[in-house]
Design a protein around this motif. Structure first.
Motif, PDB file in Angstrom:
ATOM      1  N   UNK A 218       0.806  -1.222   0.000  1.00  0.00           N
ATOM      2  CA  UNK A 218       0.000   0.000   0.000  1.00  0.00           C
ATOM      3  C   UNK A 218       0.841   1.275   0.000  1.00  0.00           C
ATOM      4  N   UNK A 219       2.127   1.178   0.340  1.00  0.00           N
ATOM      5  CA  UNK A 219       2.952   2.390   0.375  1.00  0.00           C
ATOM      6  C   UNK A 219       3.080   3.043  -0.998  1.00  0.00           C
ATOM      7  N   UNK A 220       2.892   2.273  -2.069  1.00  0.00           N
ATOM      8  CA  UNK A 220       2.942   2.838  -3.420  1.00  0.00           C
ATOM      9  C   UNK A 220       1.558   3.278  -3.910  1.00  0.00           C
ATOM     10  N   UNK A 221       0.544   3.126  -3.059  1.00  0.00           N
ATOM     11  CA  UNK A 221      -0.825   3.442  -3.465  1.00  0.00           C
ATOM     12  C   UNK A 221      -1.450   4.565  -2.644  1.00  0.00           C
ATOM     13  N   UNK A 222      -1.161   4.595  -1.333  1.00  0.00           N
ATOM     14  CA  UNK A 222      -1.795   5.578  -0.451  1.00  0.00           C
ATOM     15  C   UNK A 222      -1.226   6.965  -0.723  1.00  0.00           C
ATOM     16  N   UNK A 223      -2.101   7.938  -0.809  1.00  0.00           N
ATOM     17  CA  UNK A 223      -1.694   9.310  -1.062  1.00  0.00           C
ATOM     18  C   UNK A 223      -2.432  10.226  -0.113  1.00  0.00           C
ATOM     19  N   UNK A 224      -1.965  11.460  -0.007  1.00  0.00           N
ATOM     20  CA  UNK A 224      -2.675  12.455   0.769  1.00  0.00           C
ATOM     21  C   UNK A 224      -3.867  12.984  -0.023  1.00  0.00           C
TER      22      UNK A 224
ATOM     23  N   UNK B  62      -6.351   1.332   2.511  1.00  0.00           N
ATOM     24  CA  UNK B  62      -7.061   0.069   2.667  1.00  0.00           C
ATOM     25  C   UNK B  62      -6.824  -0.588   4.021  1.00  0.00           C
ATOM     26  N   UNK B  63      -6.209   0.144   4.952  1.00  0.00           N
ATOM     27  CA  UNK B  63      -6.057  -0.410   6.298  1.00  0.00           C
ATOM     28  C   UNK B  63      -4.641  -0.717   6.722  1.00  0.00           C
ATOM     29  N   UNK B  64      -3.634  -0.349   5.915  1.00  0.00           N
ATOM     30  CA  UNK B  64      -2.269  -0.600   6.345  1.00  0.00           C
ATOM     31  C   UNK B  64      -1.954   0.187   7.612  1.00  0.00           C
ATOM     32  N   UNK B  65      -1.037  -0.317   8.431  1.00  0.00           N
ATOM     33  CA  UNK B  65      -0.695   0.335   9.689  1.00  0.00           C
ATOM     34  C   UNK B  65       0.395   1.391   9.528  1.00  0.00           C
ATOM     35  N   UNK B  66       1.059   1.431   8.382  1.00  0.00           N
ATOM     36  CA  UNK B  66       2.059   2.474   8.107  1.00  0.00           C
ATOM     37  C   UNK B  66       1.874   2.916   6.659  1.00  0.00           C
ATOM     38  N   UNK B  67       0.980   3.853   6.395  1.00  0.00           N
ATOM     39  CA  UNK B  67       0.733   4.259   5.009  1.00  0.00           C
ATOM     40  C   UNK B  67       1.892   5.035   4.397  1.00  0.00           C
ATOM     41  N   UNK B  68       2.726   5.687   5.233  1.00  0.00           N
ATOM     42  CA  UNK B  68       3.817   6.524   4.725  1.00  0.00           C
ATOM     43  C   UNK B  68       5.136   6.160   5.403  1.00  0.00           C
TER      44      UNK B  68
ATOM     45  N   UNK C  19      -6.481  15.967  -1.149  1.00  0.00           N
ATOM     46  CA  UNK C  19      -6.255  17.398  -1.393  1.00  0.00           C
ATOM     47  C   UNK C  19      -6.322  18.185  -0.090  1.00  0.00           C
ATOM     48  N   UNK C  20      -5.318  19.012   0.143  1.00  0.00           N
ATOM     49  CA  UNK C  20      -5.230  19.738   1.401  1.00  0.00           C
ATOM     50  C   UNK C  20      -4.470  18.995   2.466  1.00  0.00           C
ATOM     51  N   UNK C  21      -4.263  17.690   2.275  1.00  0.00           N
ATOM     52  CA  UNK C  21      -3.448  16.921   3.198  1.00  0.00           C
ATOM     53  C   UNK C  21      -4.166  16.365   4.402  1.00  0.00           C
ATOM     54  N   UNK C  22      -5.439  16.670   4.605  1.00  0.00           N
ATOM     55  CA  UNK C  22      -6.131  16.250   5.819  1.00  0.00           C
ATOM     56  C   UNK C  22      -6.973  14.999   5.608  1.00  0.00           C
ATOM     57  N   UNK C  23      -6.412  14.043   4.948  1.00  0.00           N
ATOM     58  CA  UNK C  23      -7.066  12.773   4.706  1.00  0.00           C
ATOM     59  C   UNK C  23      -6.175  11.919   3.822  1.00  0.00           C
ATOM     60  N   UNK C  24      -6.568  10.658   3.613  1.00  0.00           N
ATOM     61  CA  UNK C  24      -5.791   9.737   2.795  1.00  0.00           C
ATOM     62  C   UNK C  24      -6.645   9.183   1.669  1.00  0.00           C
ATOM     63  N   UNK C  25      -6.022   9.030   0.517  1.00  0.00           N
ATOM     64  CA  UNK C  25      -6.668   8.423  -0.641  1.00  0.00           C
ATOM     65  C   UNK C  25      -6.131   7.007  -0.822  1.00  0.00           C
ATOM     66  N   UNK C  26      -6.984   6.093  -1.224  1.00  0.00           N
ATOM     67  CA  UNK C  26      -6.617   4.703  -1.521  1.00  0.00           C
ATOM     68  C   UNK C  26      -6.131   3.955  -0.285  1.00  0.00           C
TER      69      UNK C  26
ATOM     70  N   UNK D 244     -11.752   8.687   7.896  1.00  0.00           N
ATOM     71  CA  UNK D 244     -10.384   8.783   7.378  1.00  0.00           C
ATOM     72  C   UNK D 244     -10.114  10.211   6.929  1.00  0.00           C
ATOM     73  N   UNK D 245     -11.035  10.777   6.179  1.00  0.00           N
ATOM     74  CA  UNK D 245     -10.940  12.158   5.710  1.00  0.00           C
ATOM     75  C   UNK D 245     -11.927  12.999   6.520  1.00  0.00           C
ATOM     76  N   UNK D 246     -11.400  13.827   7.440  1.00  0.00           N
ATOM     77  CA  UNK D 246     -12.265  14.597   8.318  1.00  0.00           C
ATOM     78  C   UNK D 246     -12.581  15.982   7.774  1.00  0.00           C
TER      79      UNK D 246
END
Length: 449
Positions: A136-142, A153-159, A144-151, A243-245
């Motif tokens: 998922x590290x190659x899929x999860x993104x911020x 899926x539940x990984x414990x370390x997205x970045x 827009x605005x940085x206050x949430x995650x795209x894609x 996830x996105x507040x």
């Protein structure tokens, strides 16, 4: 601080992320470093040049002899003695390895000390989590605005290789705590004279990704019930964490035993005081930091070698009573273990358009577990107000560095508050199973009755 901050190449593009760009997810070459020169969660695998921080060799994954879930964690380092002790008399010698808050505590209270032990990089996750992180590290993104995650899926370390402060904070927010847990945490407000009254709770949290039918945009579900003392018993809180507040603020409800009603509770967020904390803990100080990141600008200052609480098995002993732990002005520091570790330093500055009691927060985040280990909290005048400190240990039975407790010291009021101690309570349970119906307002109402 700047003298020891690591100027690694990964920090080169951090400031381009102010509006949340597409630099967050890793490319194939970056992801290939995981498990090679980096640990599977993104920490540097090698130790430091001086030898005070060892190489990571897999962490602590097997319970020591004599461990039983009923009797509590066996301290694998019980025979070790402190290498040295930091006090007010010698703290200048170690100032570059101390948080601003720890230096203030040492200066303010002559009885405060920090016993420093050999460093052990015990943090470890189940192998299946490492596979999720790599994928998922190659899929999860911020978002827009940085206050949430795209894609996500539940990984414990997205970045695992953070390029901005907000990414490092997200790693803390979603760090691995199994599919869910149930605890009986105790909160204690300690007055200037050392007096305290335990507030006992029953708490349960489930990660949405571990449930069979999670709602869209859900990170976790959480419920909390105060069971004593009688003056506050029966208060209940339910949280559905997005996830996105930005697109969807936190959903929260509270049950008031006096009214016998369940009401929406938008105040369960940001700097609203926790009702049982005597104003010493805000809602977003729970779990050291939780909730929306929208009120602050987040800056990744780099990685630094520091003295932080780590492997605090002694503090978790079920042979201890709370009167053994709680002392006037601070915890019994004979029970708190400090070690040298590398931490990510993240500075959060309140946006001019936002309001919060903390104008600035400086976070110190463990490179291996992604748990926040300490926070310096500043008031609107720019003065240091409070210090948060988290006491973590590797829960070798479930593969999680879940906190034993945390403490917040108010340097201005000379009081402090602890949360999470369970020495006299039932042991925590991990790997829970639950359904959505267990976390709806109707369930809160039934529990209240």
């Amino acid at each position: 601080m700047n003298r020891n901050l690591l100027s690694a190449a990964v920090l080169g593009a951090i400031f381009s992320l102010a509006s949340g760009s597409a630099l967050a997810k890793l490319d194939a070459a970056e992801a290939a470093r995981l498990g090679q020169d980096l640990t599977p969660t993104g920490g540097l695998k090698a130790g430091n040049a001086s030898g005070t921080i060892p190489a990571w060799t897999g962490g602590l994954t097997q319970p020591p002899a004599g461990y039983s879930a009923d009797t509590g964690y066996v301290d694998p380092f019980a025979s070790e003695k402190p290498l040295y002790t930091v006090t007010a008399a010698n703290m200048k010698q170690y100032a570059d390895q101390l948080t601003v808050g720890h230096q203030a505590l040492l200066a303010k209270f002559p009885s405060y000390k920090m016993d420093v032990y050999p460093s052990h990089r015990t943090a470890a996750l189940p192998k299946e989590e490492y596979a999720k992180i790599a994928k998922e590290s190659t899929q999860v993104d911020l978002a827009p605005g940085g206050n949430g995650m795209l894609n996500y899926q539940g990984t414990s370390v997205p970045f695992p290789i953070p390029k901005s402060g907000i990414e490092a904070i997200y790693n803390h927010l979603v760090r691995y705590r199994t599919s869910g847990y149930q605890t009986t945490p105790v909160e204690m407000v300690v007055q200037a004279n050392g007096s305290f009254t335990p507030v006992r709770r029953e708490a349960k949290q489930m990660m949405a990704s571990a449930m069979g039918n999670p709602e869209p945009n859900r990170l976790f579900y959480y419920t909390d019930k105060v069971v004593s003392p009688e003056s506050v018993a029966g208060i209940q809180t339910l949280v559905h964490e997005p996830i996105d507040q930005v697109t969807e603020p936190r959903l929260a409800w509270q049950y008031n035993p006096g009214q016998r009603r369940v009401l929406r509770a938008p105040q369960v967020s940001f700097d609203t005081p926790v009702e049982t904390s005597a104003g010493l803990r805000t809602m977003d100080m729970v779990d050291i930091f939780n909730g929306s990141t929208i009120k602050y600008d987040w800056k990744l200052l780099g990685k630094k070698e520091m003295l932080v609480p780590y492997n605090t098995y002694k503090l978790a002993s079920r042979d201890l009573k709370y009167k053994d732990i709680i002392q006037t002005s601070h915890l019994n520091q004979d029970l708190v273990r400090y070690e040298p570790h590398r931490v990510w330093v993240v500075e959060a500055t309140l946006k001019p358009s936002e309001r919060h009691i903390y104008a600035k927060r400086v976070f110190y985040i463990d490179e291996d577990s992604w748990g926040i280990l300490a926070v310096d909290l500043y008031d609107g005048r720019g003065e240091l107000w409070r210090l948060q400190e988290a006491h973590a240990l590797q829960r070798y039975d479930v593969g999680s560095a879940f906190y034993v407790s945390d403490v917040s010291y108010d340097l201005q009021a000379r009081r402090y508050i602890t949360y999470g101690l369970m020495n006299e309570e039932k042991p925590a349970r991990f790997g829970l199973k639950a359904e959505l119906k267990d976390f709806n307002p109707a369930a809160l109402r039934r529990s209240g009755r």
